[in-house]
Design an enzyme around this catalytic site. Structure first.
Site, PDB file in Angstrom:
ATOM      1  N   GLU A   6       0.870  -1.177   0.000  1.00 40.56           N
ATOM      2  CA  GLU A   6       0.000   0.000   0.000  1.00 40.56           C
ATOM      3  C   GLU A   6       0.904   1.224   0.000  1.00 40.56           C
ATOM      4  OE1 GLU A   6      -3.070  -0.359  -0.526  1.00 40.56           O
ATOM      5  OE2 GLU A   6      -3.224  -2.493  -0.152  1.00 40.56           O
TER       6      GLU A   6
ATOM      7  N   CYS B 241      -2.173   9.473   2.554  1.00 43.39           N
ATOM      8  CA  CYS B 241      -1.873   8.992   1.203  1.00 43.39           C
ATOM      9  C   CYS B 241      -3.016   9.224   0.227  1.00 43.39           C
ATOM     10  CB  CYS B 241      -1.507   7.511   1.238  1.00 43.39           C
ATOM     11  SG  CYS B 241      -2.820   6.432   1.840  1.00 43.39           S
TER      12      CYS B 241
END
Length: 466
Positions: free
Chosen positions: A216, A250
């Protein structure tokens, strides 16, 4: 290198974890559900300590910390416990053939001992989120929290042994050398959240053992606003989502694109919204966080040279503070134009057509998410067809990640694999087939020496032979 465990001790823990997975975790659904209940106790019984640690590491306000870390995990746990039995139930299919009755069962089997390397920006959510998914899938976990969020890391190391046996869940603290030591070991699966640069190293280390991974990573997420959705509520959403956690998210909008005719209007509205949220002096606001370290502050501050500061830009090294900052006139080809910012800087760029934005982002790595504010269905369809991303979120910012029905992940430099909800079970298991067939008689044409008519019969009846 400072850590609470040696490689030899970890190998013993790995062995115990694999044995636990083989003997207990694979089939005992009740024990998995009991473990998820322990996760809830871990969160609820220590809520104040989690909030304090998050404030210590990142200056997170209590409401923000609870919403994005504790509540997020509690919702994930509730959803997983409700649906887990259905998610792990084997799928069974049957076929009637000339040669007999076929039954195929496909089961979701856990990998075993899983290494999770978690980041510092959401140090509780991004540590326990993957862990609860892995354990719900029947695995055991070794967690390495980020040393850059020491308060949360230490609290994880202190509390997890009070709720879980090491053969189910174990925490290893340490720095980058410890992370390297861990990734050089042979694991059954590795889950990493962090930068693409470090993710590449994790991937390469896992490849030596042919270990499956989920990564990720980051992304330069565009936020496109068209003239049908330019209003104060849109601006409020953008400012809130960008400066949440001081921009260290993010999935935060990285750059906002606004129709040229409304460019000045948007800038003024965004400035006023920052003032409404954090006051004239955000450094004094209790509702605005801090950057994780002086090193990261210096990295983010370096972006300021790549354009013009419209508002903000103030920095205080003593408190790792950078004010919410709006920037214009971004230098083409600069780091600000190409790289993920991961801090409280919001470039705002005017555009004449959506096609020019699409053309620009088609040359960049695939982002985690594309944000689009519009009432135009054709614009939605166009962006969906022309821009790749882990997600496309229309008229909402960041909340897609809270949906248990939305797998979270990216592609290429923004990630590999996904998780959340049922997607976690799929990520942390592999498909194992149980094949059974009742064969009353064997077809003689199946075996050598083949008869002259066997090929013709096979072509004619292949669908009911195999």
């Amino acid at each position: 290198m400072t850590t609470n465990v040696t490689v030899e001790a970890l190998e013993i823990i790995q062995k115990r974890q694999r044995l636990h997975c083989q003997k207990i975790g694979r089939r005992n659904l009740n024990l998995r559900l009991d473990a998820l209940k322990q996760f809830k106790r871990l969160l609820i019984e220590n809520e104040e300590r989690w909030l304090f640690a998050l404030n210590e590491d990142l200056g997170k306000p209590a409401l923000e910390a609870y919403a994005t870390e504790v509540a997020f995990l509690l919702n994930e746990l509730d959803h997983t416990m409700k649906h887990l039995a259905k998610w792990v139930k084997p799928t069974v299919k049957r076929r009637l053939l000339l040669s007999g009755l076929e039954k195929t069962s496909v089961m979701a089997e856990p990998f075993g001992s899983i290494l999770i390397l978690s980041p510092w920006n959401y140090p509780l959510q991004l540590a326990l989120g993957p862990a609860l998914g892995a354990i719900a899938a029947g695995n055991s976990v070794v967690l390495k929290p980020s040393e850059y969020a020491p308060a949360v890391s230490q609290l994880l190391a202190e509390l997890i042994p009070q709720y879980f046996a090491p053969d189910l869940f174990f925490v290893v603290e340490g720095d980058g050398e410890v992370a390297q030591m861990l990734t050089n070991m042979r694991w059954d699966f590795v889950f990493f959240t962090g930068s693409p640069q470090t993710g590449t190293k994790v991937y390469q280390a896992a490849a030596k053992h042919l270990t499956p991974v989920a990564l990720e990573l980051g992304g330069k997420n565009p936020c496109i606003v068209d003239d049908t959705k330019l209003n104060p509520d849109t601006v409020k959403q953008i400012v809130w989502s960008k400066f949440l956690n001081a921009g260290q998210t993010c999935i935060a909008p990285d750059t906002v694109f606004v129709p040229r005719a409304y460019f000045t209007q948007f800038l003024e509205q965004a400035k006023q919204q920052i003032i409404e949220f954090y006051g004239e002096r955000p450094i004094e606001s209790k509702d605005y966080g801090r950057l994780i370290s002086l090193k990261h502050l210096a990295h983010v501050e370096d972006f300021l040279k790549d354009g013009e500061i419209f508002y903000g830009g103030e920095v205080d090294q003593a408190t790792c503070f950078m004010a919410p900052t709006l920037m214009t006139h971004v230098v083409a080809g600069s780091a600000l134009a190409k790289d993920e910012i991961f801090g409280p800087i919001l470039p705002i760029i005017p555009y004449d057509s959506i096609e020019e934005i699409v053309s620009q982002y088609q040359q960049l790595p695939v982002p985690l998410v594309v944000y689009l504010f519009t009432k135009d269905k054709q614009h939605i369809q166009y962006i969906q067809e022309e821009l790749e991303s882990g997600a496309l979120s229309v008229n909402q910012l960041m909340v897609h990640v809270t949906s248990p029905n939305a797998p979270f992940g990216g592609k290429g430099q923004s990630g590999l694999g996904n998780y959340h909800g049922e997607a976690s079970i799929k990520t942390f298991t592999y498909q194992r087939t149980l094949y059974q067939k009742k064969t009353p008689l064997l077809l003689p044409q199946q075996f050598p020496p083949y008869s002259e008519g066997a090929l013709a019969a096979l072509k004619r009846f292949r669908r009911i032979i195999f």
